[in-house]
Design a protein around this motif. Sequence first.
Motif, PDB file in Angstrom:
ATOM      1  N   CYS A 318      44.271  -2.976  93.340  1.00  0.00           N
ATOM      2  CA  CYS A 318      43.413  -2.270  92.400  1.00  0.00           C
ATOM      3  C   CYS A 318      41.976  -2.733  92.585  1.00  0.00           C
ATOM      4  CB  CYS A 318      43.843  -2.553  90.963  1.00  0.00           C
ATOM      5  SG  CYS A 318      45.572  -2.212  90.598  1.00  0.00           S
ATOM      6  N   ALA A 319      41.025  -1.851  92.250  1.00  0.00           N
ATOM      7  CA  ALA A 319      39.611  -2.191  92.372  1.00  0.00           C
ATOM      8  C   ALA A 319      38.792  -1.210  91.553  1.00  0.00           C
ATOM      9  CB  ALA A 319      39.171  -2.166  93.835  1.00  0.00           C
ATOM     10  N   GLY A 320      37.507  -1.522  91.435  1.00  0.00           N
ATOM     11  CA  GLY A 320      36.593  -0.634  90.743  1.00  0.00           C
ATOM     12  C   GLY A 320      36.453  -0.970  89.269  1.00  0.00           C
ATOM     13  N   HIS A 321      35.478  -0.340  88.637  1.00  0.00           N
ATOM     14  CA  HIS A 321      35.197  -0.595  87.231  1.00  0.00           C
ATOM     15  C   HIS A 321      35.000   0.727  86.502  1.00  0.00           C
ATOM     16  CE1 HIS A 321      34.595  -4.845  88.199  1.00  0.00           C
ATOM     17  NE2 HIS A 321      33.863  -4.436  89.226  1.00  0.00           N
ATOM     18  N   GLY A 322      35.342   0.716  85.224  1.00  0.00           N
ATOM     19  CA  GLY A 322      35.116   1.886  84.400  1.00  0.00           C
ATOM     20  C   GLY A 322      35.796   3.121  84.940  1.00  0.00           C
ATOM     21  N   SER A 323      35.053   4.212  85.018  1.00  0.00           N
ATOM     22  CA  SER A 323      35.622   5.479  85.465  1.00  0.00           C
ATOM     23  C   SER A 323      35.962   5.475  86.945  1.00  0.00           C
ATOM     24  CB  SER A 323      34.644   6.623  85.176  1.00  0.00           C
ATOM     25  OG  SER A 323      33.436   6.445  85.906  1.00  0.00           O
ATOM     26  N   GLN A 324      35.467   4.481  87.695  1.00  0.00           N
ATOM     27  CA  GLN A 324      35.745   4.396  89.123  1.00  0.00           C
ATOM     28  C   GLN A 324      36.939   3.508  89.443  1.00  0.00           C
ATOM     29  OE1 GLN A 324      34.204   6.219  91.655  1.00  0.00           O
ATOM     30  NE2 GLN A 324      33.542   7.275  89.794  1.00  0.00           N
ATOM     31  N   ALA A 325      37.562   2.908  88.436  1.00  0.00           N
ATOM     32  CA  ALA A 325      38.682   2.005  88.673  1.00  0.00           C
ATOM     33  C   ALA A 325      39.909   2.756  89.161  1.00  0.00           C
ATOM     34  CB  ALA A 325      39.014   1.235  87.396  1.00  0.00           C
ATOM     35  N   GLY A 326      40.626   2.147  90.102  1.00  0.00           N
ATOM     36  CA  GLY A 326      41.841   2.770  90.606  1.00  0.00           C
ATOM     37  C   GLY A 326      42.794   1.775  91.216  1.00  0.00           C
ATOM     38  N   CYS A 327      44.069   2.131  91.273  1.00  0.00           N
ATOM     39  CA  CYS A 327      45.103   1.318  91.914  1.00  0.00           C
ATOM     40  C   CYS A 327      45.814   2.162  92.964  1.00  0.00           C
ATOM     41  CB  CYS A 327      46.131   0.821  90.896  1.00  0.00           C
ATOM     42  SG  CYS A 327      45.516  -0.393  89.723  1.00  0.00           S
ATOM     43  N   TRP A 328      46.128   1.534  94.071  1.00  0.00           N
ATOM     44  CA  TRP A 328      46.789   2.192  95.191  1.00  0.00           C
ATOM     45  C   TRP A 328      48.010   1.382  95.607  1.00  0.00           C
ATOM     46  CZ3 TRP A 328      44.659   6.685  97.412  1.00  0.00           C
ATOM     47  CH2 TRP A 328      43.374   7.038  96.963  1.00  0.00           C
ATOM     48  N   ALA A 329      48.990   2.062  96.202  1.00  0.00           N
ATOM     49  CA  ALA A 329      50.160   1.402  96.783  1.00  0.00           C
ATOM     50  C   ALA A 329      50.429   2.015  98.149  1.00  0.00           C
ATOM     51  CB  ALA A 329      51.385   1.556  95.890  1.00  0.00           C
ATOM     52  N   SER A 330      51.023   1.218  99.042  1.00  0.00           N
ATOM     53  CA  SER A 330      51.320   1.705 100.395  1.00  0.00           C
ATOM     54  C   SER A 330      52.625   1.107 100.870  1.00  0.00           C
ATOM     55  CB  SER A 330      50.185   1.348 101.355  1.00  0.00           C
ATOM     56  OG  SER A 330      50.047  -0.061 101.484  1.00  0.00           O
ATOM     57  N   GLY A 331      53.235   1.772 101.881  1.00  0.00           N
ATOM     58  CA  GLY A 331      54.501   1.268 102.371  1.00  0.00           C
ATOM     59  C   GLY A 331      55.000   1.995 103.603  1.00  0.00           C
ATOM     60  N   ALA A 332      56.322   2.105 103.712  1.00  0.00           N
ATOM     61  CA  ALA A 332      56.970   2.625 104.907  1.00  0.00           C
ATOM     62  C   ALA A 332      56.791   4.139 105.033  1.00  0.00           C
ATOM     63  CB  ALA A 332      58.461   2.277 104.880  1.00  0.00           C
ATOM     64  N   LYS A 333      56.939   4.619 106.277  1.00  0.00           N
ATOM     65  CA  LYS A 333      56.903   6.046 106.598  1.00  0.00           C
ATOM     66  C   LYS A 333      55.622   6.715 106.097  1.00  0.00           C
ATOM     67  CE  LYS A 333      61.955   6.340 106.478  1.00  0.00           C
ATOM     68  NZ  LYS A 333      63.137   6.980 105.860  1.00  0.00           N
ATOM     69  N   GLY A 334      54.516   6.006 106.218  1.00  0.00           N
ATOM     70  CA  GLY A 334      53.229   6.574 105.877  1.00  0.00           C
ATOM     71  C   GLY A 334      52.968   6.755 104.394  1.00  0.00           C
ATOM     72  N   ALA A 335      53.791   6.144 103.539  1.00  0.00           N
ATOM     73  CA  ALA A 335      53.674   6.356 102.101  1.00  0.00           C
ATOM     74  C   ALA A 335      52.440   5.678 101.513  1.00  0.00           C
ATOM     75  CB  ALA A 335      54.925   5.850 101.390  1.00  0.00           C
ATOM     76  N   VAL A 336      51.667   6.439 100.765  1.00  0.00           N
ATOM     77  CA  VAL A 336      50.558   5.899  99.980  1.00  0.00           C
ATOM     78  C   VAL A 336      50.558   6.624  98.633  1.00  0.00           C
ATOM     79  CG1 VAL A 336      48.075   5.552  99.776  1.00  0.00           C
ATOM     80  CG2 VAL A 336      49.152   5.366 102.010  1.00  0.00           C
ATOM     81  N   GLY A 337      50.378   5.878  97.563  1.00  0.00           N
ATOM     82  CA  GLY A 337      50.321   6.467  96.233  1.00  0.00           C
ATOM     83  C   GLY A 337      49.113   5.972  95.463  1.00  0.00           C
ATOM     84  N   ARG A 338      48.641   6.822  94.537  1.00  0.00           N
ATOM     85  CA  ARG A 338      47.563   6.432  93.633  1.00  0.00           C
ATOM     86  C   ARG A 338      48.137   6.367  92.228  1.00  0.00           C
ATOM     87  NH1 ARG A 338      42.004   9.560  92.201  1.00  0.00           N
ATOM     88  NH2 ARG A 338      43.513  11.179  91.703  1.00  0.00           N
ATOM     89  N   LEU A 339      47.839   5.297  91.506  1.00  0.00           N
ATOM     90  CA  LEU A 339      48.432   5.085  90.183  1.00  0.00           C
ATOM     91  C   LEU A 339      47.782   5.988  89.152  1.00  0.00           C
ATOM     92  CD1 LEU A 339      50.547   3.301  88.730  1.00  0.00           C
ATOM     93  CD2 LEU A 339      48.664   1.771  88.126  1.00  0.00           C
ATOM     94  N   MET A 340      48.611   6.708  88.437  1.00  0.00           N
ATOM     95  CA  MET A 340      48.161   7.563  87.340  1.00  0.00           C
ATOM     96  C   MET A 340      48.630   6.958  86.034  1.00  0.00           C
ATOM     97  SD  MET A 340      46.792   9.667  89.422  1.00  0.00           S
ATOM     98  CE  MET A 340      46.228  10.995  88.341  1.00  0.00           C
ATOM     99  N   HIS A 341      47.738   6.999  85.034  1.00  0.00           N
ATOM    100  CA  HIS A 341      48.075   6.385  83.747  1.00  0.00           C
ATOM    101  C   HIS A 341      47.368   7.124  82.637  1.00  0.00           C
ATOM    102  CE1 HIS A 341      44.160   4.267  83.175  1.00  0.00           C
ATOM    103  NE2 HIS A 341      44.111   4.451  84.462  1.00  0.00           N
TER     104      HIS A 341
END
Length: 341
Positions: A318-341
Amino acid sequence: MSSQVIPAQAHGGPSYRWELTPTGSTAQFRGLAAVSKDVAWVGGTEGTVLRTVDGGRHWQNVSPKGAEALQFRDVEAFDAKRAVALSIGVGEDSRVYRTADGGKTWTETFRNTDENAFYDCFAFNDDKHGLAMSDPVDGKFRIAATSDGGKSWKVQSNAGMPAALPGEFAFAASGTCLVAGPGRTAWFATGGGDRPRVFRTNDGGRHWRVSDSPMASGTAAGIFSLAFRNPLFGVAVGGDFEKPDEAVKAASITYDGGRTWKLVPADKAPKGYRSGSHFVPWSPSTVVAVGPSGSDVSFDGGRSWKQFYDGSFDSVECAGHGSQAGCWASGAKGAVGRLMH
């Protein structure tokens, strides 16, 4: 596995889910660097490095030329243009590459020449000072340091490093076996020996102190990831990567900077082996952990965990501040996700 969302929600608070972003790659991405909700970098097998600047809607292949035989297990990015990538392996397979133009060009800034060294992960305190950590050489973990943003690296004296245990090593699973804090603080975690341990430095890697952990250890078990909210408050997650659906002594908490660790009870711990963890920017006590058998969130600083996804990820950041803050995840078979909350 169905990769379904499992509701996890704080009392009256947010619910969490991953929004998968198609990368067009089949690489396994254990290297991950979050810059903001829009900007992230991933690194993985076959020398692959990708970058997004639009929240994952599009991913650019910015892989270093000639690195196809390497595995990038850690990426650290300072912004959309500047990043460093660590490849792992014995001897000369452990290298660092740096870009200052968004991955258009890369410069190799470090190549390990000791056939006994194996660099697992690295971390930066700021955009100048960083440390890279190798498994033990001559009975002690090895540290290389940079003070110019990764342009040059110097292997440090091991005089201030405690001796390694028999069989002890670190896990190059998510780029978070070594993490950096404010000033010149840093921590790294181990497994493989008769007990996992956490090493900590306050002077940029010159001197280290080590503490035992109550978590499980073994040939494929130990602490795989550390996450610190501040210099005192942190969590550790791990388990046995050969038993991804089991969580035996798989999480712990520290309130004194890693000097002592309290085990999370089995009924409150993550439900399986977890390889990555990170505190979210928008809540002081919320931390996310990921692994091959699912993702968990803790709303109480790691004391109890709830699973919210049963798909596979290796890394989270995770990184960023305020409205620019975000979390990401990555893994096998090209998987990348962005955390929604």
